[in-house]
Design an enzyme around this catalytic site. Structure first.
Site, PDB file in Angstrom:
ATOM      1  N   LEU A  45       1.071  -1.585  -0.199  1.00  0.00           N
ATOM      2  CA  LEU A  45       0.114   0.141  -0.118  1.00  0.00           C
ATOM      3  C   LEU A  45       1.359   0.868  -0.272  1.00  0.00           C
ATOM      4  O   LEU A  45       1.552   1.346   0.724  1.00  0.00           O
ATOM      5  CB  LEU A  45      -0.330  -0.238   1.238  1.00  0.00           C
ATOM      6  CG  LEU A  45      -1.865  -1.067   1.315  1.00  0.00           C
ATOM      7  CD1 LEU A  45      -1.879  -2.400   2.112  1.00  0.00           C
ATOM      8  CD2 LEU A  45      -3.195  -0.415   1.896  1.00  0.00           C
ATOM      9  N   SER A  92       1.824  -2.351   4.609  1.00  0.00           N
ATOM     10  CA  SER A  92       1.134  -0.472   4.497  1.00  0.00           C
ATOM     11  C   SER A  92       2.802   0.655   4.942  1.00  0.00           C
ATOM     12  O   SER A  92       2.980   0.289   6.047  1.00  0.00           O
ATOM     13  CB  SER A  92       0.334  -0.380   5.886  1.00  0.00           C
ATOM     14  OG  SER A  92      -0.273   0.674   5.826  1.00  0.00           O
ATOM     15  N   ASP A  93       2.840   1.535   4.144  1.00  0.00           N
ATOM     16  CA  ASP A  93       3.488   1.978   4.282  1.00  0.00           C
ATOM     17  C   ASP A  93       3.842   3.138   5.255  1.00  0.00           C
ATOM     18  O   ASP A  93       2.439   3.136   5.887  1.00  0.00           O
ATOM     19  CB  ASP A  93       3.811   3.297   2.220  1.00  0.00           C
ATOM     20  CG  ASP A  93       5.079   3.700   1.659  1.00  0.00           C
ATOM     21  OD1 ASP A  93       6.634   3.317   3.018  1.00  0.00           O
ATOM     22  OD2 ASP A  93       5.364   4.526   1.164  1.00  0.00           O
ATOM     23  N   LEU A  94       4.354   4.424   5.241  1.00  0.00           N
ATOM     24  CA  LEU A  94       4.968   5.378   6.237  1.00  0.00           C
ATOM     25  C   LEU A  94       3.740   6.257   5.183  1.00  0.00           C
ATOM     26  O   LEU A  94       4.500   7.028   5.037  1.00  0.00           O
ATOM     27  CB  LEU A  94       5.906   5.634   6.511  1.00  0.00           C
ATOM     28  CG  LEU A  94       6.811   4.375   6.802  1.00  0.00           C
ATOM     29  CD1 LEU A  94       8.367   5.307   6.708  1.00  0.00           C
ATOM     30  CD2 LEU A  94       7.420   4.594   8.664  1.00  0.00           C
ATOM     31  N   PHE A  95       2.480   6.226   6.197  1.00  0.00           N
ATOM     32  CA  PHE A  95       1.230   7.654   5.801  1.00  0.00           C
ATOM     33  C   PHE A  95       1.450   8.342   6.585  1.00  0.00           C
ATOM     34  O   PHE A  95       1.416   8.292   8.228  1.00  0.00           O
ATOM     35  CB  PHE A  95       0.166   7.094   6.224  1.00  0.00           C
ATOM     36  CG  PHE A  95       0.454   5.664   4.625  1.00  0.00           C
ATOM     37  CD1 PHE A  95       0.530   6.089   3.364  1.00  0.00           C
ATOM     38  CD2 PHE A  95       0.110   4.715   5.141  1.00  0.00           C
ATOM     39  CE1 PHE A  95       0.154   5.502   2.007  1.00  0.00           C
ATOM     40  CE2 PHE A  95      -0.153   4.097   3.502  1.00  0.00           C
ATOM     41  CZ  PHE A  95      -0.140   4.371   3.034  1.00  0.00           C
TER      42      PHE A  95
END
Length: 853
Positions: free
Chosen positions: A533, A605-608
């Site tokens: 993501l 899930s990426d660093l958002f």
């Protein structure tokens, strides 16, 4: 009309405008969740909503004179809006039931998928918008008691309704979602419309009882006047001016929003401020047109010419105003606390937008003064003008987002839009009763100005901020439909930056970016399929190709990011964009995962950034539930968190939310940096344990099958394990973040400003070290069920976990200058591991993902 009746009607129309903007804000968000938070999804929601308004304005405007009581018609329309809006809840559930099957039928056919989205959006938005579009013509038909009052009363009503929209945008952006939740906010708007409708019906009945005879303007026997032709201007020209005004106004709003995205926090609050400032300017423009309409000695055509000419000038000059007000794309409110930041953003937004917005907002309502001499029926006149204006708004928003921004950029597009109004002024001049030579004398400067604005492009402004003092050099920048993205070179490294102040990572943080894949992939026995993501530079996703994966899917919201990552980071992505196992798509990550065709062994899930508008949805309970459903048996969902952008309270909310969805949540460190770490929360099913043999096997493969000792391979991996979140009892009191009550999206922006003002701190350095110690105390490693197989097969390896904490403390203390205590922790690290020297780790990367201020 009795004074009391007039004031009650005014209040009702104000409330109607308030509810309308609350609906619009919620509908745009809702369709973003349903179809993805893309520019296309937002444009689709606005287009369908405005199409309903335009159709409703036209149809109900023509019907208004035939009704015995337009006030009662207004009340019925408001009740109809509430009823059709209430059906949203049923349609929303129906959507979730049938959309997956329909989406599967659409397959990869873009046209079929677009048709499906348009159909569903129309089903949800068009009915209430169609009814909503009739409210202004109905109220106008009721309130305008004489033909000569069309302009003054009509402009006052327009200003009133727009001001109600200002209040609605302010409430929906700042207060209502956290106080009532989004469902409660939606129900409040429905309740307002029901109350407004019921009150209007009561007032209409009372008026009918008192009225001895029908008002000539509202008598059903009086037919509607079909033309707006007046003052020498044809009805067609008047409608074209209304259309062009809507086109320019909405296009300018889209472009200003993009410009402000370059210098603001870009949270739900800053977007609300920009919207409120824009609507307030339009409301002030309506008031200005009301004042002009009250001066009978002014020739309406001449005033219209002046408005068009001044509007062209201020729109064209607005890019210079923006760059001057922001000192050349300087971040607004740097270092300010929450209240000071909101004040700074509001001041800049008003400074840049008020004058152009006033002029844009004055054109449409003043057209009522232009057509007043034709003695049209109020309802049809208002309906036709609003319908033409709204139709132009649809095309303006689409053209700005998908044509002007990619081709001319934001500043160039604003200047080019300024060329439209001089052309309209020339068309008005052509109707002036003057000799031809005199008309050409006046028209020539306008034509020259239009051509100049259409072709002029400022060359002195950079679309991307480059800090030359820090050794930065621009490689490439693109202004696309979603964002302005730049590839930048700094100190021999490359980085990707979005909207000038948000870095997606770079080659200076290779170890950290690769660890985001290496750590969770090594924790899985044999990962065959992986989903990402978010893409960023592509370094993290490309690292997965070091494993024997069969399928890699990555979804990135910003197509411009994919383009620049492929163009400038290919040497570090391990063939991500060419490998047949990998598929990279430009889609909203949540929507992409929900409709994925496969299940996955690992979802990363990426660093958002938590405070950015829209990213809070990726930390919600519903998102985690969806991710859990997409996992294969024994699969891992990995949520990476930028601790240098999270307070302890923000972290607690996210951890509590994940723990409410997954039977087991554990934490892995992404690095051992002292001043800004990343941490992964890994969600699994109950009974999933860490396989030490898999760590050894993966470690040897990644090391090229070099003969490293098992102890060294285990120690390298286990020093990054932080502990078990589940059953720690640390976050029981934290709220759960949901789509209905998005605590993170509304709390994190405040936290960020408090940190900038020195009133709070991120979960880094000593704060993070304290958390590690408390977590180890609450869930001791010798009792951690996730480490059961490690404990059974390699008992000394539990010391490697404790060694990771010691090495982190060593880095923090060394960074603080406490050398003696730092050495004690370093010695404890050596005592617990097979290492005789500190690990060769990079310094905390300067190109890590995050917001730069």
């Amino acid at each position: 009309m009795a004074r009391g009746l007039r004031w009650w009607t005014v209040i009702l129309f104000l409330c109607s405008g308030f509810a309308a903007l609350v609906y619009q804000v919620l509908w745009v968000r809702e369709l973003g969740l349903l179809f993805g938070n893309t520019a296309q999804a937002a444009a689709l929601a606005i287009a369908v909503f405005f199409a309903g308004l335009a159709a409703g304005s036209w149809v109900w405007g023509r019907l208004a004179p035939r009704l015995r009581s337009p006030l009662a018609g207004f009340g019925l329309l408001e009740i109809g809006v509430a009823i059709t809006a209430l059906g949203h809840f049923l349609l929303y559930d129906l959507y979730h039931a049938i959309y997956p099957a329909l989406y599967g039928l659409a397959g990869d056919l873009a046209a079929a998928d677009l048709a499906l989205r348009i159909s569903l959006a129309t089903l949800i938005l068009f009915p209430p918008a169609f009814l909503m579009g009739g409210t202004f013509p109905m109220i106008g038909q009721f309130m305008v008691r004489a033909p000569r009052r069309l302009a003054t009363t009509g402009t006052a009503l327009y200003a009133l309704n727009t001001f109600g929209s200002v209040l609605g945008a302010l409430a929906a952006g700042f207060f209502l979602p956290m106080a009532l939740g989004f469902s409660g906010t939606y129900l409040l708007a429905i309740a307002i419309d029901l109350s407004v409708g019921a009150a209007a019906l009561i007032l209409a009945r009372g008026q009918a009882a008192k009225r001895a005879c029908a008002d000539p303007l509202t008598s059903p026997s009086k037919p509607a006047t079909p033309t707006l032709e007046a003052g020498g201007l044809s009805s067609r020209l008047v409608l074209w001016i209304a259309f062009a005004s809507g086109f320019v106004t909405l296009a300018v709003e889209v472009l200003w929003t993009r410009l402000f995205a370059q210098v603001l926090q870009n949270s739900v609050y800053t977007y609300a401020i920009v919207l409120v400032a824009f609507l307030l300017a339009l409301s002030l423009g309506s008031i200005a047109s009301h004042g002009l309409a009250r001066i009978p000695r002014f020739n309406p055509r001449h005033v219209l010419l002046a408005l068009l000419t001044i509007a062209a000038a201020v729109v064209a000059v607005s890019p210079w105003a923006f760059h001057s007000a922001t000192a050349g794309l300087t971040y607004v409110g740097s270092g300010a606390g929450w209240a000071e930041y909101l004040t700074a953003v509001s001041g800049i937004a008003l400074l840049v937008m008020v004058l152009p917005g006033v002029m844009l907002g004055a054109v449409l309502p003043y057209l009522l003064r232009v057509v007043q001499a034709a003695n049209p029926q109020p309802g049809p006149a208002i309906g036709q003008l609003v319908a033409a204006n709204t139709s132009g708004a649809i095309l303006g928003s689409l053209a700005a987002g998908f044509v002007l921004l990619p081709t001319l950029g934001a500043t160039g597009s604003l200047i080019a839009l300024g060329a439209i109004y001089p052309l309209l002024a020339v068309a008005v001049l052509a109707r002036e009763p003057l000799p031809r030579w005199q008309r050409w004398t006046y028209a020539t400067p306008l034509l020259v100005a239009a051509v100049a604005l259409a072709v002029f492009r400022p060359g002195e402004w950079n679309i991307a901020r480059v800090d030359e003092a820090a050794g930065e050099r621009l490689i490439e920048a693109r202004e696309g439909t979603h964002a302005t993205v730049a590839a930048i070179k700094r100190d021999g490294n490359r980085l990707l930056r979005v909207n000038n102040y948000y870095t997606l990572g770079g080659t200076g943080g290779l170890e950290s970016e690769r660890n985001q894949t290496l750590i969770p992939m090594m924790a899985h026995p044999e990962p065959q399929s992986v989903f990402f993501l978010g893409l960023g530079t592509g370094i993290t996703a490309g690292t997965a190709l070091s494993f024997s994966v069969e399928r890699l899917d990555a979804c990135e919201l910003l197509p411009e990011v994919i383009e620049l990552a492929e163009a400038h980071f290919e040497p570090w992505t391990q063939g991500l964009f060419e490998d047949p196992r990998a598929r990279v798509r430009a889609q909203d990550a949540h929507h992409c995962l929900r409709h994925a065709e496969h299940k996955y062994d690992v979802i990363i899930s990426d660093l958002f950034t938590p405070w950015r508008a829209g990213t809070g949805n990726l930390y919600t309970k519903e998102h985690y539930q969806q991710a859990r459903q997409r996992l294969e048996e024994g699969g891992l969902f990995v949520q990476w968190l930028p601790l240098y952008q999270l307070s302890a309270d923000d972290f607690a909310i996210i951890a509590r939310t994940m723990d409410a969805v997954f039977p087991q949540v554990v934490a892995w460190r992404g690095d051992l940096f002292a001043d800004g770490s990343i941490l992964a929360l890994v969600g699994t099913e109950e009974g999933v344990t860490l396989d030490p043999e898999a760590l050894i096997r993966h470690g040897r493969r990644l090391a090229g099958n070099a003969p490293h000792p098992e102890a060294a391979l285990l120690a390298s991996a286990l020093r990054m394990y932080a502990g078990r979140i589940t059953d720690s009892g640390l976050f029981e009191d934290a709220p759960i973040n949901t789509l209905d009550r998005p605590v993170i999206e509304y709390q994190a922006p405040r936290t960020q400003r408090r940190v900038q003002a020195g009133e709070a701190s991120w979960l880094i350095a000593r704060n993070l070290g304290h958390f590690y110690e408390v977590l180890a105390e609450r869930n001791p490693h010798h009792e951690d069920p996730y480490l059961a197989r490690v404990r059974a097969a390699h008992p000394p390896a539990l010391g490697y976990v404790a060694a990771g904490r010691h090495y982190y403390h060593y880095n923090v203390l060394r960074n603080e200058g406490n050398g003696a205590l730092a050495q004690r922790h370093l010695q404890a690290f050596f005592d617990l591991t097979p290492f005789s020297s500190p690990p060769q780790e990079a310094e905390s990367p300067t190109t890590r993902s995050g917001w730069e201020e």
